[in-house]
Design a protein around this motif. Structure first.
Motif, PDB file in Angstrom:
ATOM      1  N   GLN A 122       0.844  -1.193   0.000  1.00  0.00           N
ATOM      2  CA  GLN A 122       0.000   0.000   0.000  1.00  0.00           C
ATOM      3  C   GLN A 122       0.879   1.244   0.000  1.00  0.00           C
ATOM      4  O   GLN A 122       1.847   1.326   0.756  1.00  0.00           O
ATOM      5  CB  GLN A 122      -0.913   0.011   1.223  1.00  0.00           C
ATOM      6  CG  GLN A 122      -1.993  -1.056   1.196  1.00  0.00           C
ATOM      7  CD  GLN A 122      -2.967  -0.919   2.345  1.00  0.00           C
ATOM      8  OE1 GLN A 122      -2.610  -0.420   3.408  1.00  0.00           O
ATOM      9  NE2 GLN A 122      -4.192  -1.353   2.143  1.00  0.00           N
ATOM     10  N   LEU A 123       0.516   2.204  -0.847  1.00  0.00           N
ATOM     11  CA  LEU A 123       1.261   3.465  -0.939  1.00  0.00           C
ATOM     12  C   LEU A 123       0.302   4.633  -0.805  1.00  0.00           C
ATOM     13  O   LEU A 123      -0.741   4.681  -1.459  1.00  0.00           O
ATOM     14  CB  LEU A 123       1.995   3.557  -2.280  1.00  0.00           C
ATOM     15  CG  LEU A 123       2.699   4.891  -2.587  1.00  0.00           C
ATOM     16  CD1 LEU A 123       3.818   5.155  -1.579  1.00  0.00           C
ATOM     17  CD2 LEU A 123       3.237   4.917  -4.014  1.00  0.00           C
ATOM     18  N   SER A 124       0.665   5.558   0.046  1.00  0.00           N
ATOM     19  CA  SER A 124      -0.122   6.782   0.221  1.00  0.00           C
ATOM     20  C   SER A 124       0.844   7.958   0.245  1.00  0.00           C
ATOM     21  O   SER A 124       1.795   7.974   1.037  1.00  0.00           O
ATOM     22  CB  SER A 124      -0.926   6.726   1.518  1.00  0.00           C
ATOM     23  OG  SER A 124      -1.618   7.940   1.742  1.00  0.00           O
ATOM     24  N   LEU A 125       0.607   8.941  -0.628  1.00  0.00           N
ATOM     25  CA  LEU A 125       1.479  10.121  -0.674  1.00  0.00           C
ATOM     26  C   LEU A 125       0.701  11.340  -1.136  1.00  0.00           C
ATOM     27  O   LEU A 125      -0.420  11.233  -1.635  1.00  0.00           O
ATOM     28  CB  LEU A 125       2.704   9.865  -1.551  1.00  0.00           C
ATOM     29  CG  LEU A 125       2.519   9.282  -2.960  1.00  0.00           C
ATOM     30  CD1 LEU A 125       2.072  10.349  -3.932  1.00  0.00           C
ATOM     31  CD2 LEU A 125       3.821   8.661  -3.457  1.00  0.00           C
ATOM     32  N   GLY A 126       1.288  12.504  -0.951  1.00  0.00           N
ATOM     33  CA  GLY A 126       0.633  13.759  -1.325  1.00  0.00           C
ATOM     34  C   GLY A 126       1.531  14.593  -2.203  1.00  0.00           C
ATOM     35  O   GLY A 126       2.761  14.583  -2.068  1.00  0.00           O
ATOM     36  N   PHE A 127       0.904  15.340  -3.111  1.00  0.00           N
ATOM     37  CA  PHE A 127       1.617  16.261  -4.001  1.00  0.00           C
ATOM     38  C   PHE A 127       1.314  17.691  -3.558  1.00  0.00           C
ATOM     39  O   PHE A 127       0.154  18.053  -3.359  1.00  0.00           O
ATOM     40  CB  PHE A 127       1.192  16.053  -5.451  1.00  0.00           C
ATOM     41  CG  PHE A 127       1.594  14.709  -6.006  1.00  0.00           C
ATOM     42  CD1 PHE A 127       2.833  14.526  -6.597  1.00  0.00           C
ATOM     43  CD2 PHE A 127       0.730  13.631  -5.933  1.00  0.00           C
ATOM     44  CE1 PHE A 127       3.212  13.296  -7.103  1.00  0.00           C
ATOM     45  CE2 PHE A 127       1.090  12.391  -6.439  1.00  0.00           C
ATOM     46  CZ  PHE A 127       2.336  12.222  -7.028  1.00  0.00           C
ATOM     47  N   PHE A 128       2.372  18.489  -3.434  1.00  0.00           N
ATOM     48  CA  PHE A 128       2.247  19.862  -2.951  1.00  0.00           C
ATOM     49  C   PHE A 128       2.945  20.806  -3.929  1.00  0.00           C
ATOM     50  O   PHE A 128       3.899  20.425  -4.605  1.00  0.00           O
ATOM     51  CB  PHE A 128       2.877  20.014  -1.570  1.00  0.00           C
ATOM     52  CG  PHE A 128       2.199  19.234  -0.485  1.00  0.00           C
ATOM     53  CD1 PHE A 128       1.357  19.864   0.416  1.00  0.00           C
ATOM     54  CD2 PHE A 128       2.393  17.865  -0.372  1.00  0.00           C
ATOM     55  CE1 PHE A 128       0.732  19.142   1.422  1.00  0.00           C
ATOM     56  CE2 PHE A 128       1.770  17.130   0.635  1.00  0.00           C
ATOM     57  CZ  PHE A 128       0.932  17.779   1.525  1.00  0.00           C
ATOM     58  N   LEU A 129       2.450  22.033  -3.957  1.00  0.00           N
ATOM     59  CA  LEU A 129       3.031  23.067  -4.808  1.00  0.00           C
ATOM     60  C   LEU A 129       3.812  24.042  -3.943  1.00  0.00           C
ATOM     61  O   LEU A 129       3.310  24.535  -2.937  1.00  0.00           O
ATOM     62  CB  LEU A 129       1.922  23.810  -5.562  1.00  0.00           C
ATOM     63  CG  LEU A 129       2.348  24.990  -6.443  1.00  0.00           C
ATOM     64  CD1 LEU A 129       3.131  24.500  -7.650  1.00  0.00           C
ATOM     65  CD2 LEU A 129       1.125  25.783  -6.898  1.00  0.00           C
ATOM     66  N   TYR A 130       5.049  24.331  -4.350  1.00  0.00           N
ATOM     67  CA  TYR A 130       5.819  25.361  -3.659  1.00  0.00           C
ATOM     68  C   TYR A 130       5.252  26.733  -4.022  1.00  0.00           C
ATOM     69  O   TYR A 130       5.210  27.110  -5.183  1.00  0.00           O
ATOM     70  CB  TYR A 130       7.291  25.298  -4.058  1.00  0.00           C
ATOM     71  CG  TYR A 130       8.075  24.231  -3.327  1.00  0.00           C
ATOM     72  CD1 TYR A 130       8.523  24.447  -2.034  1.00  0.00           C
ATOM     73  CD2 TYR A 130       8.354  23.015  -3.936  1.00  0.00           C
ATOM     74  CE1 TYR A 130       9.248  23.469  -1.361  1.00  0.00           C
ATOM     75  CE2 TYR A 130       9.079  22.035  -3.270  1.00  0.00           C
ATOM     76  CZ  TYR A 130       9.517  22.267  -1.989  1.00  0.00           C
ATOM     77  OH  TYR A 130      10.220  21.300  -1.310  1.00  0.00           O
TER      78      TYR A 130
END
Length: 364
Positions: A122-130
């Motif tokens: 299982q993989l859980s991650l988030g994408f964020f903008l600088y």
């Protein structure tokens, strides 16, 4: 004796082939793909491993012994290389992306009938903008993959992990392609739409109209008998607006209002000279609004800060309006000094026509 040596040699060969060692820990790796990179207007700046536990779980060796599996502390670097290998960024990409890994769990169980292992990752991650001052959350990715493998085939674990991270990039890339024209966090520009029409007046509010000078009928409040002034006018400026996103840019509409309130304005001796003095107060309010509009048309706005900048411009205009009114009354002595009144009449007429040179000298 010979069979035992052969079996041991075969197992060692398989472990070396997959790049893993069954000592205390199994060190896994992510590898940049060799596919042709896709041209994109973003780049991955950093990957952060936010997990408290750096082991992702346990895997079995051919003797059914459990071993802790991890990336040996190299997950951020390897994931970053994997993501950036998928894209070819523009020279000055519009978006700089941060990835945070929240969860990465691996579980294996042995199937005696098949003499094989079944795994679940299982993989859980988030994408964020600088942004300018902080990172902005864009979207999360949550997925899992299952695999089956013979006891000697460890590469199925790495292959499954590789597919999960590649799928996370594909998910983000697809999401971005559908969002960059409508998502406020992704807009690149701000465009102002300034509305400043001639508005229709009412008994409650008189809007500034160069073709409709003030009359004493617009001053409806009862005079203050204790005031030394002959007349008082309440005039002001205000802005209203709303923002929407069109084709990847914020379109901010600003509606400007210049007005006076009859119910807060009064006169004692209603003569033409006094009327002119009060009209000039209203004109100064209009001039303050014109100067504000000029600043708005020339300001450079960034999507992350534009509301604060617009608010500052309005507050500066409001303070300037009050300062102008005070200077005007101070120099003309509320209209008593007829020479100064004549000077201000001329300065105001020029400013209303767009000539601010004399006006700027007074403010300086």
């Amino acid at each position: 004796m010979t069979r035992i040596l052969t079996s041991a040699f075969l197992s060692l060969f398989l472990f070396l082939y997959t790049g893993n060692s069954f000592g205390q820990d199994v060190i896994l790796k992510l590898k940049p793909t060799v596919n042709t990179p896709q041209a994109r207007d973003y780049t991955f700046r950093q990957v952060v491993d936010s997990r408290d536990q750096k082991s992702i779980g346990q895997v079995y060796d051919p003797q059914r012994n459990k071993h802790s599996a991890s990336f040996g502390g190299n997950l951020p670097q390897e994931a970053l290389q994997l993501y950036n290998a998928r894209i070819s960024s523009t020279k000055n990409p519009s978006y700089r992306i941060l990835v945070k890994v929240y969860k990465l769990d691996l579980k294996e169980i042995y199937h005696p009938d098949l003499k094989a292992y079944k795994g679940d990752i299982q993989l859980s991650l988030g994408f964020f903008l600088y942004g300018e001052k902080e990172t902005i959350h864009l979207v999360d990715f949550n997925s899992k993959v299952q695999y089956g493998r013979p006891s000697t085939q460890m590469h199925f674990v790495e292959t499954s992990l590789q597919k999960l991270f590649e799928s996370s990039w594909e998910y983000f890339d697809s999401w971005l392609s559908t969002q960059y024209l409508t998502n406020r966090a992704l807009v690149k520009k701000v465009r102002l739409n300034i509305i400043d029409p001639i508005r229709e007046s009412s008994k409650d509010t008189v809007f500034y109209d160069p073709k409709r000078p003030l009359t004493w009928a617009d001053f409806t409040e009862t005079p203050n008998p204790r005031s030394s002034y002959n007349a008082t006018i309440f005039s002001s400026i205000s802005i209203e607006g709303n923002a929407k996103i069109e084709n990847g840019e914020i379109v901010q509409t600003i509606s400007v209002k210049v007005y006076m309130l009859p119910e807060q304005s009064w006169v004692k001796d209603a003569n033409d000279y006094a009327n002119n003095h009060e009209q000039r107060h209203f004109d100064l309010t209009r001039i303050a609004a014109d100067r504000m509009i000029s600043r708005l048309k020339n300001v450079e706005l960034e999507p992350f800060l534009f509301e604060a900048i617009l608010n500052d411009i309005y507050l500066d205009a409001y303070r300037e309006m009050n300062r102008l009114q005070e200077l005007y009354d101070s120099q003309t002595r509320n209209g008593i000094n007829s020479e100064k009144q004549a000077d201000w009449n001329q300065i105001i007429r020029k400013a209303l026509a767009g000539d601010m040179e004399s006006f700027d000298k007074i403010l300086d």
